[in-house]
Design an enzyme around this catalytic site. Structure first.
Site, PDB file in Angstrom:
ATOM      1  NE  ARG A 103      -4.114  -1.903   2.376  1.00 44.50           N
ATOM      2  CZ  ARG A 103      -4.888  -2.710   2.446  1.00 44.50           C
ATOM      3  NH1 ARG A 103      -4.936  -1.684   3.952  1.00 44.50           N
ATOM      4  NH2 ARG A 103      -6.364  -3.314   2.270  1.00 44.50           N
ATOM      5  N   GLY A 155     -13.630  -3.452   0.083  1.00 48.17           N
ATOM      6  CA  GLY A 155     -15.262  -3.125  -0.233  1.00 48.17           C
ATOM      7  C   GLY A 155     -15.573  -2.038  -0.946  1.00 48.17           C
TER       8      GLY A 155
END
Ligand code: AMP
Length: 395
Positions: free
Chosen positions: A35, A376
């Site tokens: 990330r 999500g």
């Protein structure tokens, strides 16, 4: 869509919402820096223009300020990846952050302490967002993983930058990839939807029925459809209360001219275990005491043909219980077909939940056109929802 290209960052302070929610081991070493690496292009581009960068992120789910969730643990890794020393403010708001931001010179990087040390972050508190906003000149959102949350740093802050806010390169790429699948797609378009339950994918299925030519339905969802159509599913996972819905989906698909492909054979097991006895059976004739845990060879042949003829492919969810080697073959085969079709020129997007884990585990990451970074958030986009973090920049 406003991106970095719309601004001149020379002598400007960019305040960037990044997703540095990385895993740490018991000695607080970063065990997967993906990330941080993913945010580097945006940070580099701004620094290269003579701008400076203030990074804000959350880490974990702290209750108040807890040392184990401090972003100081990732300072060294971040400095190494960015190739510049990264400064640190021990509170994301208040005098220390103000002072550090004020003194920041072109080419310099400041990391703020965990946003979630303040309850105001997740509450979307306006005063807190205003304090964060006061640190920078231009707001950049590059955190796709939290774009579906209306938090202070992901959404509310944008109102304090009416004309000086934009998407970072990572977030822009996520939006662009999804648009390539759902908006400007080259036909035929195929969606592969796997995973465990119809109930968790129903909104996705309904939304994308309008955008695809083929839909492959696999994984545990298979059996709700098969039972609804009168088949015997043995002990397979099945949502009896979703059978009407399954029939409705099939009816809608027919009406819209979408071809639905459901496994015709499965690998059935006499136990939910890697060492269970297995047999290949017709999906409509699974004996009692047996459960379908992976797609069978005849089904895979059909899926391969559909995938190889597709020009655009969306993959969400595994075809079987891929966590167990015995039932991973279908998911691996599917990954190979999508990789081959991609090599032939198709555009493939993998995203939402567990499929990304499967893709990484089996080494398909570099063989797909794009692998989404937000589980999500991607699912919500596939459901056709407007994510608050994205809407706030477009506003
Ligand atoms: P989801 O989070 O909905 O994408 O579901 C992913 C999970 O579905 C994985 O953990 C798989 O093990 C599980 N799964 C896939 N196929 C089956 C199946 N036939 N029976 C039970 N679970 C399954």
């Amino acid at each position: 869509m406003k991106t970095l290209n719309n601004f001149d960052f020379n002598n400007k302070k960019a305040i960037i919402r990044v997703d540095f929610n990385v895993p740490l081991d018991e000695n607080f070493n970063v065990t997967d820096a993906n990330r941080i690496e993913a945010a580097k292009p945006t940070i580099d581009a701004i620094l290269a223009q003579g701008g400076s960068v203030i990074l804000m992120s959350h880490l974990g789910r702290p209750k108040g300020a807890q040392d184990k969730y401090s972003l100081k643990h990732i300072l060294k890794t971040t400095s190494e990846i960015l190739g510049v020393p990264v400064q640190f403010a021990t509170n994301c708001v208040g005098p220390e952050a103000q002072e550090a931001a004020k003194n920041l010179k072109p080419g310099e990087v400041l990391l703020l302490e965990n946003l979630r040390f303040h309850d105001e972050e997740e509450a979307g508190d306006v005063a807190f967002a205003k304090e964060l906003a006061s640190l920078g000149d231009i707001y950049v959102n590059d955190a796709f993983g939290t774009a579906h949350r209306a938090h202070a740093s992901t959404t509310i802050i944008a109102q304090f930058f009416p004309t000086s806010k934009c998407f970072g390169l990572l977030l822009a790429k996520e939006i662009e990839s999804l648009n390539k699948v759902l908006k400007n797609s080259e036909k035929p378009v195929t969606a592969v939807l796997g995973g465990s339950k119809v109930s968790s994918k129903i909104t996705v299925i309904e939304n994308i029925l309008d955008k695809v030519d083929h839909m492959i339905i696999g994984g545990g969802m298979t059996f709700t459809f098969v039972k609804a159509l009168g088949g015997k599913v043995g002990d397979s996972i099945c949502e009896d209360d979703k059978q009407e819905l399954a029939l409705e989906i099939l009816r809608l698909a027919k009406e819209k001219g979408v071809q639905i492909h459901i496994p015709i054979d499965v690998v059935a097991a006499n136990d939910f275990s890697n060492t269970a006895d297995t047999q290949i059976v017709d999906v409509r004739e699974i004996p009692d005491g047996w459960q379908g845990l992976d797609a069978g060879p005849k089904s895979l042949e059909i899926f391969e043909k559909v995938i190889m003829e597709s020009k655009t492919i969306l993959w969400n969810g595994p075809l079987g219980v891929f966590e167990m080697e015995t039932f991973a073959k279908g998911t691996i085969a599917l990954g190979n077909y999508i990789a081959a079709s991609t090599a032939n020129g198709a555009f493939s997007l993998v995203g939402g939940g567990d499929s990304v884990a499967a893709v990484k585990q089996f080494g398909f990451e570099d063989k797909m056109s794009y692998v989404s970074t937000g589980g999500g958030a991607m699912l919500e986009m596939l459901e056709g929802r407007t994510l608050p973090g994205i809407a706030a920049i477009l506003d």
